[in-house]
Design an enzyme around this catalytic site. Structure first.
Site, PDB file in Angstrom:
ATOM      1  N   GLU A   1       0.829  -1.210   0.000  1.00 58.76           N
ATOM      2  CA  GLU A   1       0.000   0.000   0.000  1.00 58.76           C
ATOM      3  C   GLU A   1       0.864   1.260   0.000  1.00 58.76           C
ATOM      4  OE1 GLU A   1      -2.576   1.602  -0.355  1.00 58.76           O
ATOM      5  OE2 GLU A   1      -4.352   0.346  -0.077  1.00 58.76           O
TER       6      GLU A   1
ATOM      7  N   ASN B   1     -10.647   5.518   1.250  1.00 62.79           N
ATOM      8  CA  ASN B   1      -9.603   5.238   0.267  1.00 62.79           C
ATOM      9  C   ASN B   1      -9.564   6.325  -0.801  1.00 62.79           C
ATOM     10  OD1 ASN B   1      -7.647   3.114   0.014  1.00 62.79           O
ATOM     11  ND2 ASN B   1      -9.290   1.616   0.229  1.00 62.79           N
TER      12      ASN B   1
ATOM     13  N   ASP C   1      -9.820   1.368  -4.930  1.00 64.24           N
ATOM     14  CA  ASP C   1      -8.886   1.405  -3.812  1.00 64.24           C
ATOM     15  C   ASP C   1      -8.058   2.688  -3.943  1.00 64.24           C
ATOM     16  OD1 ASP C   1      -6.971   0.676  -1.757  1.00 64.24           O
ATOM     17  OD2 ASP C   1      -7.477  -1.415  -2.087  1.00 64.24           O
TER      18      ASP C   1
END
Length: 296
Positions: free
Chosen positions: A18, A148, A201
């Site tokens: 991430e 997100n 995302d």
């Protein structure tokens, strides 16, 4: 856009990759493995790859004016030094640490940190989007499941934000001088199908103002025009891309982190580089990421 494709840049073996962020000064990419509690540094030119252990699951990092990082961790927001060690606690996570941790975030054009939380048990929208600056931590959006996709238009006048399980991306009018949001509009929204649960995302905006979104469980990255029109989709050999970032010396390399944790064994056999870092050359460059300013 010319024909392009993602290829493996680094077999990072991340459980939950991430928050990739490119350091223009170092010409290196930093990214997290949330589940692995680690900060990765990758130099594409030399292939140097370093991993720094972190004390907690960390959802996002940003680069700090003067060096080091600002990090949204499970228990709060912290300043880290260049070695990843905590130096200052900026704010506590005001939510239940057992079920909610900080997730995606980004430094805004003025140097504030905009970041959200994740309701891990999806118990009814207890996550938020927050603004952090010298005045403290302030919630700006509530009722979320998985905050997100925070990204800003090139002129800083608009902010994008998604709630991943709701398959929705919003666009807000944004005031860089105050950090205030207004005029929330649905930017893009879609439904899952029986064969495709790709949902929004992490994201980034290029220098033309187009929004690039990693579609978790969708095995692709989608590029939207500034009006929400889908311009293109780019597949990659991992089912769960998590976030994109522009990097390289000319900011024309699009990096994307991916996840492997919790995926079926047959999927990982078919897609063995899940958890890796992928890259693709693009025609339209990104923009340098703003630096967090603790004084703003």
């Amino acid at each position: 856009m010319s024909a392009a494709a993602f290829t493996l840049a680094l077999d990072a073996k991340a459980a939950l990759g991430e928050s990739p962020v490119w350091s223009v000064r170092e010409e290196a990419l930093y990214f997290l493995d949330i589940k692995g509690k680690a900060l990765h540094r990758f130099d594409p030119a030399t292939r140097d790859h370093r991993i720094v252990p972190l004390d907690e699951e960390t959802g996002c990092v940003g680069l700090v004016k003067g060096g080091g990082f600002v990090a949204g961790m499970r228990s709060g927001i912290y300043l880290l030094n260049a070695q990843g060690a905590v130096t200052v606690r900026l704010a506590d996570n005001p939510e239940n640490h057992e079920t909610n941790r900080f997730n995606d975030g980004r430094v805004d054009p003025a140097g504030r940190l905009i970041l959200g939380t994740l309701d891990e048990i999806k118990a009814g929208g207890t996550a938020h989007l927050y603004r952090y600056d010298r005045h403290g931590l302030k919630p700006v959006v509530d009722g979320l499941l998985t905050s997100n996709g925070v990204a800003f238009s090139p002129d800083g006048r608009f902010m994008y934000h998604s709630d991943t399980p709701r398959f929705t991306i919003w666009r807000y009018a944004y005031d860089p001088a105050s950090g205030n949001l207004s005029d929330r509009q649905v930017f893009a929204q879609w439904q899952a199908t029986g064969t495709d649960r790709g949902r929004p995302d992490g994201a980034a905006v290029d220098s033309e103002g187009c929004y690039w979104s990693a579609l978790y469980e969708g095995a692709r990255v989608r590029r939207f025009a500034s009006d929400g029109t889908i311009l293109a989709e780019y597949p990659l050999p991992a089912q769960c891309p998590t976030m994109v970032a522009f990097g390289g010396s000319d900011l024309r390399t699009l990096f994307v982190t991916t996840a492997s944790a919790g995926r079926p064994a047959e999927e990982l056999t078919a897609l063995p580089y899940s958890g890796g870092l992928f890259a693709m050359q693009v025609d339209v460059p990104g923009r340098p990421e703003p630096l967090f300013d603790p004084e703003i």
